[in-house]
Scaffold this active site. Structure first.
Site: not given
Length: 130
Positions: A44, A46
């Site tokens: 993602k 992240k």
């Protein structure tokens, strides 16, 4: 027994997270937290400050949490509802409507308001400014 599930990264655990978990647990008798794995977060874009195992240990120490399981993909929610016998799916209201089509008819879907004055993103931003 009414079983509830929620999902998240739970990095830099703060009182907003605790409030969310408490409210989620109040909707049933057993709370499952699907915790985003480090690999899933990387996909993602992240990166959590704490590792999956560290975040899992922190969540397991919270009295409202009964079981922590890994979140490995976006699509596992339907399988999790079946696997863990889930009655209520809970997310923060910033996700409102995101999972309705996927989970409609499988369980109750509840979007809880977030704690407005705190977020992990805000904490990270504040730390950068210091």
């Amino acid at each position: 027994m009414k079983r509830v599930i929620t999902y998240g990264t739970y990095d830099l655990l703060h009182y907003g997270h605790i409030a969310m978990l408490k409210r989620a647990r109040a909707l049933g008798d057993f709370l499952v937290v699907a915790l985003s794995s480090d690999e899933f977060n990387a996909g993602k874009g992240k990166r959590a400050y704490f590792s999956y195992e560290e975040r899992k240990a922190m969540l397991e120490a919270i009295r409202y949490v009964d079981l922590v399981v890994p979140e490995l993909t976006w699509g596992q929610k339907v399988d999790d509802v079946d696997k863990y016998g889930i009655d209520v799916f809970v997310m923060g209201d910033d996700w409102r409507g995101e999972f309705d089509c996927q989970l409609e008819g499988l369980c109750e879907i509840v979007y809880l308001p977030r704690t407005p004055e705190v977020s992990t993103a805000q904490i990270k931003n504040d730390m950068r400014l210091r």
